[in-house]
Scaffold this motif. Structure first.
Motif, short mmCIF file in Angstrom:
data_model
loop_
_atom_site.label_atom_id
_atom_site.label_comp_id
_atom_site.label_asym_id
_atom_site.label_seq_id
_atom_site.Cartn_x
_atom_site.Cartn_y
_atom_site.Cartn_z
N GLU A 198 14.17 2.07 6.30
CA GLU A 198 14.30 1.11 5.20
C GLU A 198 14.89 -0.23 5.65
N LYS A 199 14.20 -1.31 5.35
CA LYS A 199 14.68 -2.70 5.62
C LYS A 199 15.18 -2.91 7.05
N ALA A 200 14.57 -2.20 7.99
CA ALA A 200 15.08 -2.24 9.37
C ALA A 200 14.48 -3.37 10.20
N TYR A 201 13.27 -3.78 9.87
CA TYR A 201 12.54 -4.63 10.81
C TYR A 201 12.41 -6.09 10.37
N TRP A 202 12.53 -6.93 11.36
CA TRP A 202 12.31 -8.37 11.17
C TRP A 202 10.80 -8.64 11.17
N ILE A 203 10.12 -8.00 12.13
CA ILE A 203 8.65 -8.12 12.22
C ILE A 203 8.05 -6.74 12.49
N ILE A 204 6.98 -6.41 11.78
CA ILE A 204 6.18 -5.23 12.14
C ILE A 204 4.82 -5.77 12.57
N CYS B 107 -5.25 -1.97 16.09
CA CYS B 107 -4.98 -0.54 15.90
C CYS B 107 -5.20 -0.05 14.48
N VAL B 108 -5.14 -0.93 13.46
CA VAL B 108 -5.24 -0.41 12.09
C VAL B 108 -6.67 0.04 11.74
N GLY B 109 -7.64 -0.29 12.60
CA GLY B 109 -9.01 0.23 12.43
C GLY B 109 -9.08 1.74 12.60
N HIS B 110 -8.00 2.32 13.14
CA HIS B 110 -7.97 3.78 13.31
C HIS B 110 -7.56 4.50 12.04
N LEU B 111 -7.15 3.74 11.02
CA LEU B 111 -6.75 4.35 9.75
C LEU B 111 -7.86 4.17 8.71
N THR B 112 -8.01 5.16 7.85
CA THR B 112 -8.94 5.00 6.72
C THR B 112 -8.37 3.94 5.78
N ASP B 113 -9.19 3.45 4.88
CA ASP B 113 -8.71 2.46 3.90
C ASP B 113 -7.49 2.99 3.14
N ALA B 114 -7.61 4.23 2.67
CA ALA B 114 -6.52 4.81 1.86
C ALA B 114 -5.26 4.95 2.71
N ALA B 115 -5.41 5.40 3.95
CA ALA B 115 -4.24 5.58 4.83
C ALA B 115 -3.62 4.22 5.17
N LEU B 116 -4.46 3.20 5.31
CA LEU B 116 -3.93 1.87 5.64
C LEU B 116 -3.12 1.31 4.47
N VAL B 117 -3.60 1.49 3.27
CA VAL B 117 -2.85 1.00 2.09
C VAL B 117 -1.49 1.70 2.01
N GLU B 118 -1.49 3.01 2.19
CA GLU B 118 -0.21 3.76 2.12
C GLU B 118 0.72 3.31 3.25
N TYR B 119 0.16 3.11 4.43
CA TYR B 119 0.95 2.67 5.58
C TYR B 119 1.57 1.29 5.31
N LEU B 120 0.77 0.37 4.78
CA LEU B 120 1.29 -0.97 4.51
C LEU B 120 2.38 -0.95 3.44
N LYS B 121 2.25 -0.04 2.49
CA LYS B 121 3.33 0.09 1.49
C LYS B 121 4.62 0.54 2.16
N ARG B 122 4.50 1.47 3.10
CA ARG B 122 5.70 1.93 3.82
C ARG B 122 6.29 0.79 4.65
N CYS B 123 5.40 -0.02 5.26
CA CYS B 123 5.88 -1.18 6.03
C CYS B 123 6.64 -2.15 5.13
N ALA B 124 6.14 -2.33 3.91
CA ALA B 124 6.81 -3.26 2.98
C ALA B 124 8.26 -2.82 2.77
N GLY B 125 8.48 -1.51 2.72
CA GLY B 125 9.84 -0.99 2.56
C GLY B 125 10.64 -1.09 3.85
N GLY B 126 9.96 -1.26 4.96
CA GLY B 126 10.61 -1.24 6.27
C GLY B 126 11.02 -2.60 6.80
N ILE B 127 10.60 -3.69 6.12
CA ILE B 127 11.02 -5.01 6.63
C ILE B 127 12.25 -5.52 5.87
N LYS B 128 13.08 -6.23 6.61
CA LYS B 128 14.29 -6.79 5.98
C LYS B 128 13.91 -8.04 5.19
#
Ligand code: SAH
Length: 232
Positions: A132-138, A143-164
């Protein structure tokens, strides 16, 4: 009467095992990372530096960065770790033989005014959750072409929680010049259209702060585009 079914979306065939089999068969070198186009690395890195500079991010420490789908750490070595001496770059990459290169001291000679490598995490982005809120830049490149559309959306939501606060998610990827996304069966990935990327960012609740096409790439290759994203 037609018996044909609607065409399958390009990401329907994404197969994580096939991706890993492919990447494990690739040599752990810059040329392996870039599919034989090692010579574009310099211009890619220069483009990333320019794009990053325009973002004018606040540089108050802590400056923790995640290099996602980092491979052998090409982006970390040539750019992210050199932003300044305060940065700590965590490496997220499923293929261990690539990250073993990063762990070799001769590959990352500590330079004056350069930052450090932090954690090395061997997982795919579909299963990675940043602190949570750990990163300045992600930073997510090629590499995101390896994720399905649905997995990419979920991943980006997690990233949103991970940036300060004031931090940024960057996605730098090939762009399909066809009307639709294109499946690549060699590495089991999809090349998305600019339109699709924007729709997925929106779905993930991200606002596009800046986007730019990488200049100077050979015209025989896909267009490469960078997106800087922040939570709404
Ligand atoms: N970003 C690096 C490497 C690009 S090559 C660079 O620009 O040099 C693509 C990388 O994505 C490979 O290292 C590959 O192992 C990695 N990869 C494959 N499947 C992945 C997944 N599911 N999640 C994250 N990375 C993945």
């Amino acid at each position: 009467m037609s018996t044909s079914e609607a065409p399958k979306p390009a990401d329907a065939e994404i197969d994580t095992q096939k991706q890993l089999d492919y990447w494990n068969s690739v040599e752990a070198t810059p040329n392996g990372m870039l599919g034989g186009y090692e010579h574009i690395s310099r211009i890619d890195i220069q483009g990333s530096k320019n794009f990053f500079a325009k973002l004018k991010l606040d540089r108050t420490p802590p400056l923790r960065i995640a290099d996602c789908g980092a491979g052998i750490g090409r982006v970390t070595k040539n750019f992210l770790s050199k932003i300044n001496s305060e940065v700590i770059v965590d490496i997220i990459e499923p293929v261990k033989k690539f990250t073993d290169e990063i762990a070799k001291p001769e590959n990352f000679v500590e330079e004056k005014a350069a930052g450090k490598i932090g954690k090395i995490v061997n997982v795919g982005l579909e299963t990675w959750t940043p602190e949570e809120k750990a990163y300045w830049i992600i930073w997510n490149q090629w590499c995101v072409g390896h994720l399905t559309d649905a997995a990419l959306v979920e991943y980006l939501k997690r990233c949103a929680g991970g940036i300060k606060d004031g931090g940024m998610i960057v996605v730098k990827e090939n762009i399909s010049n066809c009307p639709d996304d294109v499946y690549d069966e060699i590495d089991s990935s999809v090349t998305r259209t600019d339109h699709k990327f924007r729709a997925l960012f929106k779905e993930a609740g991200l606002r596009m702060v800046k986007t730019e096409v990488q200049r100077g790439m050979p015209s025989s290759l896909f267009q490469v585009r960078s997106y800087a994203l922040q939570p709404n």
